[in-house]
Design a protein around this motif. Structure first.
Motif, PDB file in Angstrom:
ATOM      1  N   ARG A 145      12.394   4.107   0.099  1.00 27.56           N
ATOM      2  CA  ARG A 145      11.054   4.358  -0.454  1.00 27.56           C
ATOM      3  C   ARG A 145      10.556   3.142  -1.215  1.00 27.56           C
ATOM      4  O   ARG A 145       9.382   2.793  -1.169  1.00 27.56           O
ATOM      5  CB  ARG A 145      11.085   5.566  -1.389  1.00 27.56           C
ATOM      6  CG  ARG A 145      11.410   6.897  -0.728  1.00 27.56           C
ATOM      7  CD  ARG A 145      11.076   8.032  -1.673  1.00 27.56           C
ATOM      8  NE  ARG A 145      11.550   9.299  -1.157  1.00 27.56           N
ATOM      9  CZ  ARG A 145      12.622   9.931  -1.599  1.00 27.56           C
ATOM     10  NH1 ARG A 145      13.339   9.396  -2.568  1.00 27.56           N
ATOM     11  NH2 ARG A 145      13.001  11.075  -1.096  1.00 27.56           N
ATOM     12  N   THR A 146      11.469   2.481  -1.943  1.00 26.62           N
ATOM     13  CA  THR A 146      11.076   1.313  -2.724  1.00 26.62           C
ATOM     14  C   THR A 146      10.597   0.194  -1.818  1.00 26.62           C
ATOM     15  O   THR A 146       9.640  -0.507  -2.138  1.00 26.62           O
ATOM     16  CB  THR A 146      12.264   0.819  -3.566  1.00 26.62           C
ATOM     17  OG1 THR A 146      12.661   1.871  -4.452  1.00 26.62           O
ATOM     18  CG2 THR A 146      11.883  -0.394  -4.390  1.00 26.62           C
ATOM     19  N   ALA A 147      11.260   0.024  -0.659  1.00 28.04           N
ATOM     20  CA  ALA A 147      10.828  -1.014   0.271  1.00 28.04           C
ATOM     21  C   ALA A 147       9.407  -0.755   0.753  1.00 28.04           C
ATOM     22  O   ALA A 147       8.602  -1.672   0.908  1.00 28.04           O
ATOM     23  CB  ALA A 147      11.790  -1.072   1.456  1.00 28.04           C
ATOM     24  N   ILE A 148       9.084   0.520   0.978  1.00 27.82           N
ATOM     25  CA  ILE A 148       7.729   0.873   1.388  1.00 27.82           C
ATOM     26  C   ILE A 148       6.750   0.626   0.255  1.00 27.82           C
ATOM     27  O   ILE A 148       5.657   0.097   0.432  1.00 27.82           O
ATOM     28  CB  ILE A 148       7.671   2.352   1.826  1.00 27.82           C
ATOM     29  CG1 ILE A 148       8.564   2.556   3.055  1.00 27.82           C
ATOM     30  CG2 ILE A 148       6.246   2.772   2.134  1.00 27.82           C
ATOM     31  CD1 ILE A 148       8.712   3.998   3.470  1.00 27.82           C
ATOM     32  N   LEU A 149       7.151   0.993  -0.970  1.00 28.53           N
ATOM     33  CA  LEU A 149       6.276   0.844  -2.129  1.00 28.53           C
ATOM     34  C   LEU A 149       5.937  -0.624  -2.374  1.00 28.53           C
ATOM     35  O   LEU A 149       4.799  -0.971  -2.678  1.00 28.53           O
ATOM     36  CB  LEU A 149       6.943   1.422  -3.373  1.00 28.53           C
ATOM     37  CG  LEU A 149       6.169   1.257  -4.680  1.00 28.53           C
ATOM     38  CD1 LEU A 149       4.971   2.190  -4.690  1.00 28.53           C
ATOM     39  CD2 LEU A 149       7.051   1.516  -5.873  1.00 28.53           C
ATOM     40  N   THR A 150       6.933  -1.491  -2.208  1.00 36.23           N
ATOM     41  CA  THR A 150       6.714  -2.909  -2.468  1.00 36.23           C
ATOM     42  C   THR A 150       5.597  -3.470  -1.604  1.00 36.23           C
ATOM     43  O   THR A 150       4.918  -4.413  -2.006  1.00 36.23           O
ATOM     44  CB  THR A 150       8.017  -3.695  -2.218  1.00 36.23           C
ATOM     45  OG1 THR A 150       9.059  -3.118  -3.001  1.00 36.23           O
ATOM     46  CG2 THR A 150       7.872  -5.153  -2.605  1.00 36.23           C
ATOM     47  N   SER A 151       5.391  -2.861  -0.419  1.00 36.56           N
ATOM     48  CA  SER A 151       4.369  -3.367   0.480  1.00 36.56           C
ATOM     49  C   SER A 151       2.967  -2.943   0.066  1.00 36.56           C
ATOM     50  O   SER A 151       1.984  -3.482   0.565  1.00 36.56           O
ATOM     51  CB  SER A 151       4.655  -2.884   1.907  1.00 36.56           C
ATOM     52  OG  SER A 151       4.534  -1.471   1.988  1.00 36.56           O
ATOM     53  N   ARG A 158       5.612   6.427 -13.393  1.00 35.64           N
ATOM     54  CA  ARG A 158       7.062   6.374 -13.293  1.00 35.64           C
ATOM     55  C   ARG A 158       7.570   7.295 -12.190  1.00 35.64           C
ATOM     56  O   ARG A 158       6.890   8.203 -11.751  1.00 35.64           O
ATOM     57  CB  ARG A 158       7.694   6.762 -14.640  1.00 35.64           C
ATOM     58  CG  ARG A 158       7.445   5.709 -15.713  1.00 35.64           C
ATOM     59  CD  ARG A 158       7.920   6.144 -17.078  1.00 35.64           C
ATOM     60  NE  ARG A 158       7.559   5.141 -18.084  1.00 35.64           N
ATOM     61  CZ  ARG A 158       7.664   5.337 -19.395  1.00 35.64           C
ATOM     62  NH1 ARG A 158       8.140   6.486 -19.860  1.00 35.64           N
ATOM     63  NH2 ARG A 158       7.305   4.377 -20.227  1.00 35.64           N
ATOM     64  N   GLY A 159       8.803   7.029 -11.757  1.00 34.52           N
ATOM     65  CA  GLY A 159       9.399   7.847 -10.710  1.00 34.52           C
ATOM     66  C   GLY A 159       8.919   7.480  -9.324  1.00 34.52           C
ATOM     67  O   GLY A 159       9.112   8.246  -8.380  1.00 34.52           O
ATOM     68  N   GLN A 160       8.274   6.315  -9.178  1.00 32.26           N
ATOM     69  CA  GLN A 160       7.744   5.904  -7.880  1.00 32.26           C
ATOM     70  C   GLN A 160       8.413   4.631  -7.359  1.00 32.26           C
ATOM     71  O   GLN A 160       7.992   4.066  -6.358  1.00 32.26           O
ATOM     72  CB  GLN A 160       6.234   5.676  -7.992  1.00 32.26           C
ATOM     73  CG  GLN A 160       5.457   6.899  -8.456  1.00 32.26           C
ATOM     74  CD  GLN A 160       3.992   6.601  -8.708  1.00 32.26           C
ATOM     75  OE1 GLN A 160       3.412   5.735  -8.067  1.00 32.26           O
ATOM     76  NE2 GLN A 160       3.391   7.300  -9.650  1.00 32.26           N
TER      77      GLN A 160
END
Length: 314
Positions: A159-165, A236-238
């Motif tokens: 999920r973090t990899a997606i968020l970074t984009s 937070r939590g994202q």
């Protein structure tokens, strides 16, 4: 074990959980040569309270309670506890099934799974190790005779990899000073402006709006040291904190640094976040009248050599 049904616990399950808990922890007391184990001394109101306050699952076969497990959110960590299986079913895979179930049902913002067991509970330690858990280094805050284990949440990493984009991370500018002064009370205004000038603050923004930041300096004038990592409570939590740290580490690697440092109080859950990101304990600072300050470090992957003709440049 297909006939076993796992479902969320209700208030009326508390009495049966209490009985099963006492049966299961007798063997733990024998293994660890101690009766000073909380599960053996809890009463019904106590068990009923944590059934209501935490997320608890029961395992039943033919109506009989044969297992249970508890999950409790602690910041971005998912604390797993009270994993129990009826003694006559031990060794049949139910414990592993319950462990997988509580992991799969962790909150979306979970970055790590954490649990503990007796240092002489060989069967438990073997179960957790096979499930990918690693023992944490000894810490002054740990209970004597107890082993603490943790493992990162691989799903959250995706999920973090997606968020970074979709979340933009950039070096702070002087125009960010009003926002940072409002939210960062741990540094004087004059010093904050100086840190911005030196390019030592990263800001995470969503649609042009700042939602978090990371501030750092140099330990011994040499090693990058993360002084502050904050995400606004509404965001937070994202995975934003993880994205900020990852971006900072890449920048430090490109700048030629081989390691980074940070610290957190021993009574704060931030230590769990950093350990889940690959940081390891590097020491403890003891100050009179304050909680221990835990120092953590992480080795960085070398930045790619852009002069190498085999590397494709974007």
């Amino acid at each position: 074990m297909n006939e076993i049904v796992i479902e969320r616990a209700a208030d009326e399950d508390a009495a049966e959980i209490l009985v099963l808990q006492r049966c299961c922890w007798v063997s733990e007391a024998i293994s660890n040569n101690s009766m000073d184990i909380p599960p053996l001394h809890e009463d019904l109101p106590t068990v009923r309270a944590w059934v209501q306050e935490s997320t608890v699952w029961t395992a039943r076969r033919g109506g009989r309670l044969v297992g249970a497990v508890r999950g409790t959110a602690d910041g971005t960590a998912w604390q797993i506890g009270r994993l129990m299986v009826a003694p006559d079913l031990a060794g049949n895979g139910l414990g592993r099934r319950l462990l997988q179930h509580v992991e799969q049902n962790a909150p979306e913002h979970t970055t790590s799974f954490e649990l503990f067991t007796g240092s002489k509970s060989v069967r438990n330690i073997r179960l957790y190790t096979r499930a990918g858990y690693s023992q944490l280094p000894p810490d002054p805050s740990h209970i004597p005779g107890v082993v603490y284990l943790s493992k990162p949440n691989a799903i959250n990493s995706e999920r973090t990899a997606i968020l970074t984009s979709v979340v933009n991370i950039r070096v702070a500018a002087q125009t960010d000073l009003p926002f940072l002064r409002k939210h960062d009370s741990h540094i004087a205004a004059e010093e904050l402006a100086s840190v911005i000038q030196r390019g030592r603050i990263l800001v995470a923004e969503d649609s042009g709006k700042p939602i978090g930041w990371l501030r750092w300096g140099l330990f011994w004038d040499e090693i990058p040291f993360m002084n502050m990592l904050t995400v606004l409570s509404s965001n937070r939590g994202q995975g934003i904190g993880r994205a900020l740290v990852t971006d900072w580490e890449k920048r430090m690697s490109r700048a030629g640094h081989s390691q980074v440092l940070t610290s957190t109080l021993a009574d704060e859950s931030a230590q769990n976040f950093y350990r889940a990101m690959g940081y390891s304990d590097a020491g403890v600072l003891l100050l009179p009248g304050e909680s221990s300050e835990i120092f953590l470090r992480r080795d960085l992957e070398p930045a790619p050599d852009l002069t190498d003709p085999h590397i494709t440049r974007e």
